[in-house]
Scaffold this active site. Structure first.
Site, PDB file in Angstrom:
ATOM      1  N   TYR A   1       0.825  -1.206   0.000  1.00 32.08           N
ATOM      2  CA  TYR A   1       0.000   0.000   0.000  1.00 32.08           C
ATOM      3  C   TYR A   1       0.858   1.255   0.000  1.00 32.08           C
ATOM      4  CZ  TYR A   1      -4.085  -2.951   1.032  1.00 32.08           C
ATOM      5  OH  TYR A   1      -5.077  -3.902   0.982  1.00 32.08           O
TER       6      TYR A   1
ATOM      7  N   LEU B   1     -17.964  -0.701   0.922  1.00 30.63           N
ATOM      8  CA  LEU B   1     -18.745   0.406   0.349  1.00 30.63           C
ATOM      9  C   LEU B   1     -18.565   0.454  -1.170  1.00 30.63           C
ATOM     10  CD1 LEU B   1     -17.814   3.197   2.959  1.00 30.63           C
ATOM     11  CD2 LEU B   1     -19.941   1.866   2.835  1.00 30.63           C
TER      12      LEU B   1
ATOM     13  N   GLY C   1     -16.803   3.386  -2.278  1.00 28.52           N
ATOM     14  CA  GLY C   1     -17.500   4.678  -2.094  1.00 28.52           C
ATOM     15  C   GLY C   1     -18.814   4.706  -2.858  1.00 28.52           C
TER      16      GLY C   1
HETATM   17  N1  LIG Z   1      -7.136  -7.768   0.078  1.00 25.86           N
HETATM   18  C1  LIG Z   1      -7.269  -6.985  -0.959  1.00 25.86           C
HETATM   19  O1  LIG Z   1      -6.984  -7.364  -2.095  1.00 25.86           O
HETATM   20  C2  LIG Z   1      -7.776  -5.580  -0.760  1.00 25.86           C
HETATM   21  C3  LIG Z   1      -8.105  -4.801  -1.886  1.00 25.86           C
HETATM   22  C4  LIG Z   1      -8.573  -3.517  -1.668  1.00 25.86           C
HETATM   23  C5  LIG Z   1      -8.712  -3.029  -0.371  1.00 25.86           C
HETATM   24  N2  LIG Z   1      -8.349  -3.795   0.707  1.00 25.86           N
HETATM   25  C6  LIG Z   1      -8.473  -3.274   2.108  1.00 25.86           C
HETATM   26  O2  LIG Z   1      -9.818  -2.875   2.302  1.00 25.86           O
HETATM   27  C7  LIG Z   1      -9.856  -1.495   2.710  1.00 25.86           C
HETATM   28  C8  LIG Z   1     -11.116  -0.868   2.210  1.00 25.86           C
HETATM   29  O3  LIG Z   1     -11.133  -0.917   0.799  1.00 25.86           O
HETATM   30  P1  LIG Z   1     -11.574   0.322  -0.090  1.00 25.86           P
HETATM   31  O4  LIG Z   1     -10.966   1.555   0.475  1.00 25.86           O
HETATM   32  O5  LIG Z   1     -11.340  -0.014  -1.505  1.00 25.86           O
HETATM   33  O6  LIG Z   1     -13.121   0.252   0.097  1.00 25.86           O
HETATM   34  P2  LIG Z   1     -14.336   0.999   0.780  1.00 25.86           P
HETATM   35  O7  LIG Z   1     -14.235   0.970   2.248  1.00 25.86           O
HETATM   36  O8  LIG Z   1     -15.490   0.367   0.120  1.00 25.86           O
HETATM   37  O9  LIG Z   1     -14.210   2.469   0.235  1.00 25.86           O
HETATM   38  C9  LIG Z   1     -13.464   3.433   0.899  1.00 25.86           C
HETATM   39  C10 LIG Z   1     -13.573   4.720   0.102  1.00 25.86           C
HETATM   40  O10 LIG Z   1     -14.927   5.116   0.058  1.00 25.86           O
HETATM   41  C11 LIG Z   1     -15.024   6.516   0.225  1.00 25.86           C
HETATM   42  N3  LIG Z   1     -15.757   6.749   1.475  1.00 25.86           N
HETATM   43  C12 LIG Z   1     -15.641   6.106   2.671  1.00 25.86           C
HETATM   44  N4  LIG Z   1     -16.524   6.581   3.552  1.00 25.86           N
HETATM   45  C13 LIG Z   1     -17.234   7.543   2.905  1.00 25.86           C
HETATM   46  C14 LIG Z   1     -18.277   8.380   3.287  1.00 25.86           C
HETATM   47  N5  LIG Z   1     -18.793   8.310   4.502  1.00 25.86           N
HETATM   48  N6  LIG Z   1     -18.770   9.269   2.370  1.00 25.86           N
HETATM   49  C15 LIG Z   1     -18.261   9.312   1.119  1.00 25.86           C
HETATM   50  N7  LIG Z   1     -17.248   8.537   0.687  1.00 25.86           N
HETATM   51  C16 LIG Z   1     -16.742   7.660   1.578  1.00 25.86           C
HETATM   52  C17 LIG Z   1     -13.606   7.045   0.253  1.00 25.86           C
HETATM   53  O11 LIG Z   1     -13.264   7.307  -1.105  1.00 25.86           O
HETATM   54  P3  LIG Z   1     -12.383   8.590  -1.535  1.00 25.86           P
HETATM   55  O12 LIG Z   1     -11.009   8.321  -1.014  1.00 25.86           O
HETATM   56  O13 LIG Z   1     -12.475   8.564  -3.024  1.00 25.86           O
HETATM   57  O14 LIG Z   1     -13.020   9.786  -0.900  1.00 25.86           O
HETATM   58  C18 LIG Z   1     -12.833   5.862   0.774  1.00 25.86           C
HETATM   59  O15 LIG Z   1     -11.477   5.874   0.385  1.00 25.86           O
HETATM   60  C19 LIG Z   1      -8.546  -0.902   2.167  1.00 25.86           C
HETATM   61  O16 LIG Z   1      -8.150   0.249   2.849  1.00 25.86           O
HETATM   62  C20 LIG Z   1      -7.612  -2.055   2.374  1.00 25.86           C
HETATM   63  O17 LIG Z   1      -7.163  -2.072   3.738  1.00 25.86           O
HETATM   64  C21 LIG Z   1      -7.901  -5.067   0.521  1.00 25.86           C
END
Ligand SMILES: NC(=O)c1ccc[n+]([C@@H]2O[C@H](COP(=O)([O-])OP(=O)(O)OC[C@H]3O[C@@H](n4cnc5c(N)ncnc54)[C@H](OP(=O)(O)O)[C@@H]3O)[C@@H](O)[C@H]2O)c1
Length: 339
Positions: A57, A212, A215
């Site tokens: 990351y 989410l 997002g």
């Molecule tokens: N194992 C794997 O292959 C893998 C892959 C991906 C992720 N992950 C892990 O899973 C975690 C979460 O994944 P993700 O960040 O892709 O997914 P997520 O939690 O579905 O989306 C997070 C994003 O949604 C937006 N967001 C969050 N809360 C919000 C709110 N209240 N209002 C508006 N927008 C909001 C932000 O986007 P913006 O930054 O655009 O504002 C934030 O970066 C990662 O940090 C990582 O630790 C693991």
């Protein structure tokens, strides 16, 4: 915040996990160190202790930020999960993959960046389709015996590999995988085909990533705020829009945020589940944390299921058809209490 045991272990982790993939401003997006500290501080103040990162990351910056934050506070309070397998290196064929050589090197590098002498949970990040399962398990078990890692977990791997691994580990007396990290949300339900039933069978905690849908399920893409997402993404298609509209309708009815409905849905799927919620702004985390007490009714779950259900394929769909089970098991199927 309440706590859950992570899989078949005695490790207590908060019922939400903080995703830190966006900690660092490399690649043109994400939270700088100051904002990342504020997000972790707020998460810790709310009772959160479970952090998710990876060696890859932000090219290591996420781990460095966590290391700096945690070592200036109480390291033992935090449960840090990191991952190995991926690295951008076009000159060394063993700098990535699931192999033991990469595992050992990656863990040493993570320990330095995290400024700690142990990793609480080490995930295999992504299955490389090359390394023998016994090589992986033996390596992880050695790291655990050395005290560099406390628990092993696995992400982005086919169910049959994880099943084979956990069974082999049990027979050999090695550490089993206690958590399964997969993409899982109302917009990505295909893990229901094999991965969720498998995790439930092995008593693994599900740690959904992108709960989410990056997002999308907050409704912001419908308002045109698509941020860094590529226009061809399935998170922007008609199906995702339809599902998101249903999430918004239920959120409006309950007077909560859409993110609350989307996160809670991942926690009411009949399996112990701790969503990994990402945030690049403090305000996002603060909003998301308010979902903790939400419980969705049967009726709301049914509406969400209706809007987002997928075809389970074979054999799931074959089993789902009432006819096969009800008619071909001597009429007993409906009368048996399931474990
Ligand atoms: N194992 C794997 O292959 C893998 C892959 C991906 C992720 N992950 C892990 O899973 C975690 C979460 O994944 P993700 O960040 O892709 O997914 P997520 O939690 O579905 O989306 C997070 C994003 O949604 C937006 N967001 C969050 N809360 C919000 C709110 N209240 N209002 C508006 N927008 C909001 C932000 O986007 P913006 O930054 O655009 O504002 C934030 O970066 C990662 O940090 C990582 O630790 C693991």
């Amino acid at each position: 915040m309440k706590y859950k045991l992570l899989g078949r272990s005695g490790l207590k982790v908060s019922e939400l996990c903080l995703g830190t993939m966006g900690f660092g401003t490399e690649s043109g997006w994400g939270a700088d160190k100051e904002s990342s500290f504020a997000i972790m501080e707020a998460f810790g103040n709310a009772g959160g202790n479970f952090l998710d990162t990876a060696n890859i990351y932000k090219l290591g910056t996420s781990e460095k930020i966590i290391g700096e934050f945690v070592s200036s506070r109480d390291r033992d309070y935090w449960v840090i999960a990191t991952k190995y397998s991926l690295k951008d290196n076009t000159t060394n064929p063993n700098a990535s993959g699931n192999n033991r050589k990469n595992m050992m090197r990656s863990v040493e590098e993570s320990l330095k960046r995290l400024n700690t002498d142990f990793i609480d949970v080490l995930y295999l990040h992504i299955w490389d389709d090359l390394t023998p399962v016994d090589e992986i398990l033996r390596g992880l078990d050695d790291l655990i015996r050395q005290g560099k890692v406390n628990y092993a977990a696995i992400s982005d791997t086919p169910a049959w590999i994880v099943s084979k691994a956990n069974t082999l580990a049990e027979l050999m007396g090695w550490s089993q995988f206690i958590a399964l990290q997969v993409e899982y949300s109302l917009i990505q339900r295909t893990p229901e085909r094999e991965l969720l039933p498998m995790a439930k069978h092995y008593g693994m905690t599900l740690t959904p990533w992108a709960p989410l849908a990056g997002g999308a399920l907050t409704g912001k893409y419908l308002r045109g705020d698509i941020g860094r997402i590529k226009p061809e993404s399935n998170r922007l298609n008609e199906n995702s829009a339809r599902i998101t509209k249903e999430v918004i309708a239920i959120a409006d009815k309950l007077n909560v945020y859409p993110s609350h409905v989307a996160l809670q849905w991942t926690r009411q799927q009949g399996i112990s589940s701790i969503p990994i919620v990402g945030a690049t702004k403090l305000s996002q985390l603060e909003e998301n944390l308010k979902m903790i007490d939400l419980v969705l009714s049967e009726e709301d779950l049914r509406r969400l299921d209706e809007a987002s259900k997928i075809n389970l394929g074979f054999p799931g769909e074959f089993f789902r058809e009432d006819g096969v089970r009800l008619n071909n098991f001597g009429g007993f199927y409906d009368k048996i209490e399931r474990r």
